[in-house]
Design an enzyme around this catalytic site. Structure first.
Site, PDB file in Angstrom:
ATOM      1  N   GLU A 130       0.816  -1.215   0.000  1.00  0.00           N
ATOM      2  CA  GLU A 130       0.000   0.000   0.000  1.00  0.00           C
ATOM      3  C   GLU A 130       0.850   1.265   0.000  1.00  0.00           C
ATOM      4  OE1 GLU A 130      -2.459  -0.462   3.442  1.00  0.00           O
ATOM      5  OE2 GLU A 130      -1.092   0.650   4.732  1.00  0.00           O
ATOM      6  N   HIS A 131       2.131   1.129   0.212  1.00  0.00           N
ATOM      7  CA  HIS A 131       2.980   2.330   0.246  1.00  0.00           C
ATOM      8  C   HIS A 131       3.474   2.733  -1.137  1.00  0.00           C
ATOM      9  CE1 HIS A 131       3.746   0.631   4.457  1.00  0.00           C
ATOM     10  NE2 HIS A 131       2.846   1.593   4.541  1.00  0.00           N
ATOM     11  N   HIS A 132       3.682   1.758  -2.016  1.00  0.00           N
ATOM     12  CA  HIS A 132       4.258   2.059  -3.322  1.00  0.00           C
ATOM     13  C   HIS A 132       3.449   1.514  -4.494  1.00  0.00           C
ATOM     14  CE1 HIS A 132       7.628   1.913  -0.380  1.00  0.00           C
ATOM     15  NE2 HIS A 132       7.993   3.015  -1.007  1.00  0.00           N
ATOM     16  N   GLN A 158       2.278  -6.590   4.616  1.00  0.00           N
ATOM     17  CA  GLN A 158       2.372  -8.045   4.831  1.00  0.00           C
ATOM     18  C   GLN A 158       1.847  -8.456   6.215  1.00  0.00           C
ATOM     19  OE1 GLN A 158       6.335  -9.553   4.237  1.00  0.00           O
ATOM     20  NE2 GLN A 158       5.790 -11.619   4.937  1.00  0.00           N
ATOM     21  N   HIS A 197       9.577  -8.162  -1.486  1.00  0.00           N
ATOM     22  CA  HIS A 197       8.890  -6.903  -1.786  1.00  0.00           C
ATOM     23  C   HIS A 197       9.613  -6.179  -2.920  1.00  0.00           C
ATOM     24  CE1 HIS A 197       6.277  -6.639   1.936  1.00  0.00           C
ATOM     25  NE2 HIS A 197       7.040  -7.691   2.185  1.00  0.00           N
ATOM     26  N   CYS A 208       9.208  -3.251  -3.839  1.00  0.00           N
ATOM     27  CA  CYS A 208       9.563  -1.868  -3.481  1.00  0.00           C
ATOM     28  C   CYS A 208      10.929  -1.820  -2.803  1.00  0.00           C
ATOM     29  CB  CYS A 208       8.477  -1.215  -2.625  1.00  0.00           C
ATOM     30  SG  CYS A 208       8.175  -2.009  -1.054  1.00  0.00           S
TER      31      CYS A 208
HETATM   32 ZN   LIG Z   1       6.318  -0.724  -0.538  1.00  0.00          ZN
END
Ligand SMILES: [Zn+2]
Length: 197
Positions: free
Chosen positions: A86-88, A126, A154, A156
């Site tokens: 959800e961050h990237h 996660q 990940h 990212c």
């Molecule tokens: Zn991320």
């Protein structure tokens, strides 16, 4: 209780328009041949990759919970999953191992990967995904214990060159006997061969 967002279909036209803007903003020409259909393809991909928002966990599990006296550990290991951080909005993916000790109820084994799909096909971290899967089994089966371990890479971290490119992140959620009883927990971890604890 776990909430599931209202079922609705994505408005692909809106996503296509946004993707076109994104292409322009990064310096591309969205009208060149190779990119003409890209906004449509991206919209369809996001529809698929986020379909967990439009699935109802109740309907997924519905009819597959059975009364059963079996009270040994049930393990489903190496369930592949693909999610988006959800961050990237970049993928993270790996395997999930799920175990529970029934307390009069079991769930059809084929439902376990379906449950994973409902939570993986959303924007996630996660740790939360792992917890949500454990919470769902708790809620629908009220077992003596639930253990869920996820192992993931990940993109990212890997693509942006953050820290170790090959590192695997592990998250776990242990409830009931898996939390309280060290022998139950180590039996589970041995069976899935996670020895990083
Ligand atoms: Zn991320």
């Amino acid at each position: 209780m776990l909430s599931t967002k209202d079922s609705k279909t994505l408005n692909l036209d809106v996503i296509e328009a946004q993707v076109k803007l994104l292409l322009e903003e990064i310096g591309e020409d969205p009208d060149r041949e190779g990119l003409l259909k890209t906004p449509h393809r991206v919209a369809k991909a996001y529809d698929f990759l986020t379909r967990g928002y439009r699935e109802d966990i109740k309907k997924v599990i519905n009819g597959a919970v059975f009364e059963e006296k079996y009270d040994e550990m049930v393990i489903v290991k190496d369930v592949d999953f693909f999610s988006l951080c959800e961050h990237h909005l970049l993928p993270f993916f790996g395997k999930i191992h799920i175990a529970y000790i029934p307390n009069g109820k079991i769930v059809g084994l084929s439902k376990i990967p379906r449950i994973v799909e409902v939570f993986a096909r959303r924007l996630q971290v996660q740790e939360r995904m792992t917890q949500e899967i454990a919470d769902t089994l708790d809620e629908y089966l009220q077992p003596k214990g639930v253990g869920v371990v996820s192992e993931a890479r990940h993109m990212c971290m890997m693509m942006r060159g953050v820290e170790k490119q090959n590192s695997v992140a592990t998250a776990s959620a242990m409830h009931g006997l898996f939390k309280e009883d060290a022998r139950t927990r180590s039996e589970f971890l041995n069976l899935i061969s996670v020895n990083r604890y």
